[in-house]
Scaffold this active site. Structure first.
Site, PDB file in Angstrom:
ATOM      1  N   ASP A  95     -41.896  13.886  30.341  1.00 48.26           N
ATOM      2  CA  ASP A  95     -41.578  12.092  30.867  1.00 48.26           C
ATOM      3  C   ASP A  95     -39.408  12.310  30.818  1.00 48.26           C
ATOM      4  OD1 ASP A  95     -44.370  11.475  31.034  1.00 48.26           O
ATOM      5  OD2 ASP A  95     -44.333  10.828  29.549  1.00 48.26           O
ATOM      6  N   ASP A 145     -35.970   8.827  31.026  1.00 50.32           N
ATOM      7  CA  ASP A 145     -36.842   7.194  30.715  1.00 50.32           C
ATOM      8  C   ASP A 145     -36.596   7.200  29.547  1.00 50.32           C
ATOM      9  OD1 ASP A 145     -39.623   6.109  31.086  1.00 50.32           O
ATOM     10  OD2 ASP A 145     -40.909   7.631  29.790  1.00 50.32           O
ATOM     11  N   ASP A 153     -40.839   6.728  22.467  1.00 48.74           N
ATOM     12  CA  ASP A 153     -42.648   5.859  23.245  1.00 48.74           C
ATOM     13  C   ASP A 153     -43.074   6.669  22.223  1.00 48.74           C
ATOM     14  OD1 ASP A 153     -40.740   5.632  25.661  1.00 48.74           O
ATOM     15  OD2 ASP A 153     -42.313   6.390  26.814  1.00 48.74           O
ATOM     16  N   ARG A 211     -36.433  -3.754  26.368  1.00 49.89           N
ATOM     17  CA  ARG A 211     -37.421  -2.999  24.879  1.00 49.89           C
ATOM     18  C   ARG A 211     -36.579  -2.335  23.609  1.00 49.89           C
ATOM     19  NH1 ARG A 211     -40.986   1.448  29.746  1.00 49.89           N
ATOM     20  NH2 ARG A 211     -41.534  -0.511  30.246  1.00 49.89           N
TER      21      ARG A 211
END
Length: 401
Positions: free
Chosen positions: A198, A222, A226, A278
């Site tokens: 990713d 990205d 995560d 985020r």
């Protein structure tokens, strides 16, 4: 609809800013890796000082290089008890190359993390590691960058998949790109075809007991970190985040309700220049955000969907001029629904017009009694608590770190 009071004009400016940041990142490969400084009054410590409880556990010992594994006793929050490679031997990475992902060369980082036994992985010199494909870990590993300037940049990132008990400490990670995939060794005894990665700096997939501490992150393809697919018991502490749009994603999809077991602690981190949103964004699960310094965001700092529990305690939120002032953002849901989500702000310092829209149960602590939550210190101390966030501690053997 989503709890945001920003005017349309400001939202347009936020999107324009995000586009400018993206363009600038494409042309600027010089990350901000220095130790962060407080917003406002400068602090000039004399000698070695350690302000927060994690740092006080191991820093300022001039014999730290001989006592490296003392770090394994210092994780707090949901990642407490993560000891990494404490029970294993020291492995010294001496070669920054990553040319062979099927039969990795001994002395490289890829060779180290693929070994089946516990290992405490250190480095023999300053190096910049460009990973040709995602770096896939085995369990019971510590990557300890102290003593040298270790950069992972210009290539793929880390993949922690179906593993447990991993510590990542003291690395600069930036300009991370997608890996093309192909035949890659994923275990010491297994080679298989991997799809395209990713482009996250660190991707944590169905893994537990992970601690990321004193790392510096910027500019990935990205995300920066995560945490997905029922991963849990994770602490991210003393890290420095800059120059990125969608930085931290905890829970990837509304189609993965198994993320309800997700438990993450964010403590003593600094969220600095060039960040948009985020910080983190959360689906399902429980996230404790404690004593962090948010000195920049453009759209929002803490967001979420699918009913996560977010407890914010003792943080400092400084809204940037010209940016959205609201700390929070609920996504893809009406107010009637998100009003039931437990998002609480306790003892946060909200400056320059910043505001945190609370919801849910104010007596949440009774439900979560027994959780390993870090006790929040007063938010006025956050500039000290996060003063040394990031990887640039300049640790030298024989000197306090």
């Amino acid at each position: 609809m989503e709890g945001s009071r920003c005017c349309n004009v400001v939202l347009v400016l936020c999107f324009v800013f995000a586009a400018i940041v993206s363009l600038s990142m494409a042309h600027n490969h010089n990350p901000v890796v220095a130790i962060r400084r407080p917003h406002g009054k400068k602090i000039k410590p004399h000698g070695c000082v350690a302000y927060n409880p994690i740092d006080r556990c191991w820093r300022c010992d001039r014999h730290w290089a001989k006592n490296r594994k003392r770090l394994a006793n210092c994780a707090k929050g949901f990642g407490h008890g993560t000891y990494g490679g404490k029970k294993g031997k020291i492995y010294v990475v001496t070669d920054s190359s990553d040319e062979n992902v099927i039969c990795p060369k001994p002395g490289t980082l890829r060779h180290a993390v693929l070994q089946p036994e516990p290992l405490w992985i250190i480095f023999g010199n300053n190096m910049n590691i460009r990973l040709t494909q995602e770096l896939i870990f085995m369990s019971d590993k510590t990557i300890d960058g102290r003593g040298f300037d270790v950069h992972v940049s210009g290539g793929a990132g880390f993949m922690l998949q179906f593993v447990h008990n991993v510590i990542i400490h003291g690395l600069h990670m930036y300009d991370i790109v997608e890996g093309s995939g192909g035949m890659i060794r994923s275990k010491h005894d297994h080679v298989g075809i991997r799809g395209r990665s990713d482009g996250d700096a660190i991707s944590i997939f169905r893994s537990s007991q992970v601690w990321v501490d004193h790392c510096s992150f910027a500019s990935s393809y990205d995300g920066l970190i995560d945490i997905v697919a029922a991963s849990t018991n994770i602490t991210i502490s003393n890290c420095h985040f800059v120059k990125h749009d969608k930085a931290l994603l905890f829970g990837a999809s509304d189609k993965t309700p198994e993320d309800k077991i997700l438990k993450v602690t964010l403590a003593y981190n600094h969220f600095g220049r060039g960040l948009t949103q985020r910080l983190p964004a959360v689906r399902f699960g429980f996230v404790h955000v404690v004593n962090n310094d948010y000195t920049r965001w453009q759209m929002y700092a803490i967001g979420g969907a699918d009913g996560p529990t977010i407890i914010s305690q003792g943080n400092r939120f400084v809204a940037a001029d010209g940016a959205c002032k609201e700390v929070t953002k609920r996504m893809l849901v009406t107010e009637k629904i998100w009003r039931k989500w437990t998002w609480r702000s306790e003892g946060d310092l909200l400056l320059n017009g910043a505001y945190f829209r609370q919801s849910g149960n104010p007596h949440w602590a009774k439900r979560y009694k027994g959780y390993p939550l870090i006790k929040a210190l007063p938010a006025k101390h956050v500039p000290h608590l996060t003063l040394f966030a990031g990887a640039s501690l300049n640790c030298k053997a024989g000197r306090p770190c």
